[in-house]
Design an enzyme around this catalytic site. Sequence first.
Site, short mmCIF file in Angstrom:
data_model
loop_
_atom_site.label_atom_id
_atom_site.label_comp_id
_atom_site.label_asym_id
_atom_site.label_seq_id
_atom_site.Cartn_x
_atom_site.Cartn_y
_atom_site.Cartn_z
N HIS A 56 82.46 -28.03 4.61
CA HIS A 56 81.17 -27.70 3.97
C HIS A 56 81.31 -26.47 3.07
O HIS A 56 81.00 -26.50 1.88
CB HIS A 56 80.10 -27.46 5.04
CG HIS A 56 78.76 -27.12 4.49
ND1 HIS A 56 77.77 -28.05 4.28
CD2 HIS A 56 78.23 -25.94 4.06
CE1 HIS A 56 76.70 -27.47 3.76
NE2 HIS A 56 76.96 -26.18 3.61
N GLU A 57 81.84 -25.39 3.64
CA GLU A 57 81.98 -24.15 2.86
C GLU A 57 83.02 -24.38 1.75
O GLU A 57 82.90 -23.81 0.66
CB GLU A 57 82.39 -22.98 3.76
CG GLU A 57 81.40 -22.66 4.90
CD GLU A 57 79.96 -22.48 4.45
OE1 GLU A 57 79.73 -22.02 3.32
OE2 GLU A 57 79.04 -22.80 5.25
N HIS A 76 81.28 -25.66 -1.26
CA HIS A 76 80.66 -24.56 -2.02
C HIS A 76 81.73 -23.81 -2.82
O HIS A 76 81.55 -23.45 -3.98
CB HIS A 76 80.00 -23.55 -1.06
CG HIS A 76 78.71 -24.02 -0.45
ND1 HIS A 76 77.64 -24.41 -1.21
CD2 HIS A 76 78.30 -24.11 0.84
CE1 HIS A 76 76.63 -24.74 -0.40
NE2 HIS A 76 77.01 -24.58 0.84
N GLU A 99 74.27 -27.17 -2.50
CA GLU A 99 74.31 -27.96 -1.26
C GLU A 99 74.75 -29.39 -1.55
O GLU A 99 75.29 -30.07 -0.68
CB GLU A 99 72.96 -27.93 -0.55
CG GLU A 99 72.59 -26.58 0.05
CD GLU A 99 73.58 -26.07 1.08
OE1 GLU A 99 74.24 -26.88 1.76
OE2 GLU A 99 73.72 -24.83 1.19
ZN ZN Z 1 75.71 -24.87 2.52
#
Ligand code: ZN
Length: 500
Positions: free
Chosen positions: A265-266, A269, A295
Amino acid sequence: MTVKEALEKLRSFEDTSFALGHAGGILNYDGSTIAPKQSAKVRALTQGELSRISYELTTAPETVEMIETLKTNENELDFVTARKASELYRDLDHMRRIPKDLFVEYQKLCVESDAVWHEAKANNDYASFKPYLQKMFDMSRQIALCIEPDKDPYDTQLNEFERGLTAETCEKFFATLKAGIVPLLQKVIASPNQVREPLLEGNFPVTVQREFSDYIMRVMGLDPERSIIGETEHPFTTDFSKYDVRITTHYHEDAVLSSMYSVIHEGGHALYELNIGDDITTSCLGGGVSMAMHESQSRFYENIIGRSREFCGVILPWLTEHFPAQLSGLTQDRLYRAVNASAPSLIRTEADELTYCLHIMVRFELERMMYAGTITADDLPHEWNRLYKEYLGIDVPDDKRGVLQDSHWSFGAIGYFPSYAIGSAYGAQYLEEMNKSFDVFAAVAAGDFSPISDWFRERIWKYGKLYDPSDLFKKVCGEFRPEVYVKYLEDKFSGIYGLT
Ligand SMILES: [Zn+2]
């Protein structure tokens, strides 16, 4: 001030703003990762000074004159500089509409309220947080009305995180999701094919999990010369330009995949930030354009890629080689089913892909009611629990796992939550578009993520804040069609749970 003088001033303004943000950001990252506890005493002083200098720089008469000169002469500027001028002017205009006393009081409230929330959550003590929460809703609403007196203040608040988004769009979006997800979830719950994978409940030493994180970062294509991983209680990503992006994770010895999904997830980003255009990375247009766009990247990598059958096939050899005692007998199919186990739960950040947006809908409804004044902070815990029962069918045992679970409201991020759901839904449309250019899951199965990152870089990442987020999405995928996301979820979970 002439346009030529204003352009020179813009350059020095951007350099100083960048340097201040860079220094403050490093202090923050240091404070939340490795700095000794007592460093906070002096760090607060330094950060206070840095924000004072930054505030003085932004509000200085020559800065204001520079921004106004560029804005008035927008037609003479190139595309990138004109965009800078209009972005800086928008911020200045908003700032000028808020009375200084109100602004200062609000900043103070954000800091105090956040500190009270931490204690309140730890002690399951909603009563102590309640007055701050009410004040936070009241004051943010008041500020929204200063910025846009003729607009629904909740729309103004949504625009702080996603420009152009309205409550009406959110309502339609959530209605489509609800109509698709709720009956699907009911079938999943009733299915005899429930998923539980005991092999993943063993013990996984943190030292090996750290190696696993490095492996995942390599698979994703995160440049080790420009990105690193640290450890914190709550994972996050921070960036200081495309040359320095830092992610964090949290290791649980009894749950090897928990940290992996944080890293993915990170990492999503981080990929966005690592691929901002060279020419804008340290300018006011550097960085991802909005929360939903951000997101949409992280949740695309985490769920659409990271929870695909093909990805499970890629990581399985590494996992069984490094955890032979714990994971012998694990197959691609078992892993795929395990990472997609779906069940209603209490905590948003731990929710599975199917139920996640229901958590967001609860928060959206509550924010709207608070802004409309139909409920107050007195009613929030009760309303929270009522909506969890309605949407997820579960009873909330205490406020700690209920209304106190998220930090967002405590520091004023009201209107932020819809970004997560919109970002998730954008992902399904990226997948649809990407598949027109190449076979996405064939690339994943081959362990080659470069076609995916090339696709994102050329269409989204390199532009930074050069376009409004909704325009950028439209350029890439056309109109926003939430039904594409619903269809994606229906296909995926019907397959996993054997639904007809
Ligand atoms: Zn996030």
